[in-house]
Design a protein around this motif. Structure first.
Motif, PDB file in Angstrom:
ATOM      1  N   UNK A  69       0.839  -1.198   0.000  1.00  0.00           N
ATOM      2  CA  UNK A  69       0.000   0.000   0.000  1.00  0.00           C
ATOM      3  C   UNK A  69       0.878   1.253   0.000  1.00  0.00           C
ATOM      4  N   UNK A  70       1.878   1.274   0.851  1.00  0.00           N
ATOM      5  CA  UNK A  70       2.782   2.427   0.918  1.00  0.00           C
ATOM      6  C   UNK A  70       3.602   2.562  -0.363  1.00  0.00           C
ATOM      7  N   UNK A  71       4.111   1.449  -0.859  1.00  0.00           N
ATOM      8  CA  UNK A  71       4.927   1.463  -2.071  1.00  0.00           C
ATOM      9  C   UNK A  71       4.142   1.988  -3.269  1.00  0.00           C
ATOM     10  N   UNK A  72       2.883   1.602  -3.374  1.00  0.00           N
ATOM     11  CA  UNK A  72       2.030   2.015  -4.491  1.00  0.00           C
ATOM     12  C   UNK A  72       1.301   3.332  -4.221  1.00  0.00           C
ATOM     13  N   UNK A  73       1.444   3.822  -2.983  1.00  0.00           N
ATOM     14  CA  UNK A  73       0.802   5.080  -2.591  1.00  0.00           C
ATOM     15  C   UNK A  73      -0.720   5.025  -2.771  1.00  0.00           C
ATOM     16  N   UNK A  83      -5.793  -4.725  -3.268  1.00  0.00           N
ATOM     17  CA  UNK A  83      -5.199  -5.793  -2.449  1.00  0.00           C
ATOM     18  C   UNK A  83      -6.042  -7.065  -2.478  1.00  0.00           C
ATOM     19  N   UNK A  84      -7.299  -6.951  -2.829  1.00  0.00           N
ATOM     20  CA  UNK A  84      -8.202  -8.105  -2.818  1.00  0.00           C
ATOM     21  C   UNK A  84      -7.672  -9.301  -3.615  1.00  0.00           C
ATOM     22  N   UNK A  85      -7.100  -9.101  -4.812  1.00  0.00           N
ATOM     23  CA  UNK A  85      -6.608 -10.264  -5.569  1.00  0.00           C
ATOM     24  C   UNK A  85      -5.455 -11.018  -4.887  1.00  0.00           C
ATOM     25  N   UNK A  86      -4.811 -10.411  -3.917  1.00  0.00           N
ATOM     26  CA  UNK A  86      -3.737 -11.101  -3.204  1.00  0.00           C
ATOM     27  C   UNK A  86      -4.306 -12.050  -2.150  1.00  0.00           C
ATOM     28  N   UNK A  87      -5.551 -11.856  -1.820  1.00  0.00           N
ATOM     29  CA  UNK A  87      -6.212 -12.673  -0.813  1.00  0.00           C
ATOM     30  C   UNK A  87      -7.197 -13.646  -1.462  1.00  0.00           C
ATOM     31  N   UNK A  88      -7.801 -13.221  -2.557  1.00  0.00           N
ATOM     32  CA  UNK A  88      -8.844 -14.035  -3.186  1.00  0.00           C
ATOM     33  C   UNK A  88      -8.704 -13.964  -4.702  1.00  0.00           C
ATOM     34  N   UNK A  89      -8.409 -15.116  -5.306  1.00  0.00           N
ATOM     35  CA  UNK A  89      -8.378 -15.238  -6.752  1.00  0.00           C
ATOM     36  C   UNK A  89      -8.816 -16.657  -7.098  1.00  0.00           C
ATOM     37  N   UNK A 146       1.775 -15.595  -0.248  1.00  0.00           N
ATOM     38  CA  UNK A 146       3.043 -14.909   0.022  1.00  0.00           C
ATOM     39  C   UNK A 146       3.877 -14.767  -1.254  1.00  0.00           C
ATOM     40  N   UNK A 147       3.961 -15.829  -2.043  1.00  0.00           N
ATOM     41  CA  UNK A 147       4.732 -15.769  -3.286  1.00  0.00           C
ATOM     42  C   UNK A 147       4.187 -14.688  -4.211  1.00  0.00           C
ATOM     43  N   UNK A 148       2.884 -14.634  -4.324  1.00  0.00           N
ATOM     44  CA  UNK A 148       2.234 -13.644  -5.188  1.00  0.00           C
ATOM     45  C   UNK A 148       2.509 -12.223  -4.681  1.00  0.00           C
ATOM     46  N   UNK A 149       2.381 -12.033  -3.393  1.00  0.00           N
ATOM     47  CA  UNK A 149       2.597 -10.708  -2.790  1.00  0.00           C
ATOM     48  C   UNK A 149       4.073 -10.299  -2.863  1.00  0.00           C
ATOM     49  N   UNK A 150       4.973 -11.230  -2.586  1.00  0.00           N
ATOM     50  CA  UNK A 150       6.406 -10.936  -2.659  1.00  0.00           C
ATOM     51  C   UNK A 150       6.819 -10.563  -4.081  1.00  0.00           C
ATOM     52  N   UNK A 151       6.246 -11.246  -5.067  1.00  0.00           N
ATOM     53  CA  UNK A 151       6.552 -10.917  -6.468  1.00  0.00           C
ATOM     54  C   UNK A 151       6.097  -9.497  -6.793  1.00  0.00           C
ATOM     55  N   UNK A 152       4.956  -9.104  -6.273  1.00  0.00           N
ATOM     56  CA  UNK A 152       4.453  -7.752  -6.511  1.00  0.00           C
ATOM     57  C   UNK A 152       5.312  -6.720  -5.790  1.00  0.00           C
ATOM     58  N   UNK A 153       5.749  -7.013  -4.598  1.00  0.00           N
ATOM     59  CA  UNK A 153       6.616  -6.096  -3.856  1.00  0.00           C
ATOM     60  C   UNK A 153       7.978  -5.939  -4.532  1.00  0.00           C
ATOM     61  N   UNK A 154       8.422  -6.961  -5.234  1.00  0.00           N
ATOM     62  CA  UNK A 154       9.731  -6.908  -5.903  1.00  0.00           C
ATOM     63  C   UNK A 154       9.715  -6.045  -7.166  1.00  0.00           C
TER      64      UNK A 154
END
Length: 155
Positions: A69-73, A83-89, A146-154
């Motif tokens: 959230x902070x990174x993407x402002x 953020x919803x797709x990181x929890x539910x897809x 976690x893998x999905x979220x970490x890839x997005x953070x990278x």
């Protein structure tokens, strides 16, 4: 996410409270005696594993979501949407469906074991196996998220 864990824990605890009785049976070709405590121990160990898995992963996952959230402002409304797709897809839906099916089978097996006049110890083996699959399924779901979220953070 938390609802599934609460549901799992509730069903697992409910199965323990059903009072599955003492039985004699043949399991893997060997005469064994199943005690009520054996069923309860499997159920409690699984409930404990699910609680531990949730309490270990949820705070770290939420922190990573805040980082994104902070990174993407993102403002709060954007965050809730993006953020919803990181929890539910589609893939987490498959994990959730598998979890629901396992919980249903575990509940049914608990009722069957509790109501059987002369239950078979094979039920204990199957219950243990299904509960292991349940924990493995939830572990895989967390890893996937976690893998999905970490890839997005990278990025």
């Amino acid at each position: 996410m938390g609802g599934t864990f609460k549901k799992a824990a509730w069903i697992v605890v409910a199965a323990a409270m059903m009072g599955i009785g003492t039985t004699d049976a043949r399991a893997q070709g060997t005469e064994t005696t199943c005690q009520k405590e054996d069923f309860e121990a499997v159920v409690e160990a699984t409930a404990s594993s699910l609680r531990d898995l949730n309490s270990k992963n949820r705070p770290e996952f939420q922190e990573k979501l805040r980082e994104l959230k902070l990174k993407r402002n993102w403002n709060q409304n954007e965050f809730m949407e993006k953020a919803a797709p990181f929890v539910r897809d589609d893939k987490t839906a498959v994990y959730d469906k598998s979890t629901d099916e396992l919980l249903s089978a575990i509940s049914s097996m608990g009722r069957e074991g509790a109501s059987a006049e002369s239950p078979d110890c094979a039920i204990l083996l199957e219950l243990r196996a299904r509960m292991n699959v349940l924990v493995d399924t939830q572990t895989a779901k967390w890893q996937y998220m976690f893998d999905k979220l970490n890839a997005e953070l990278a990025k």
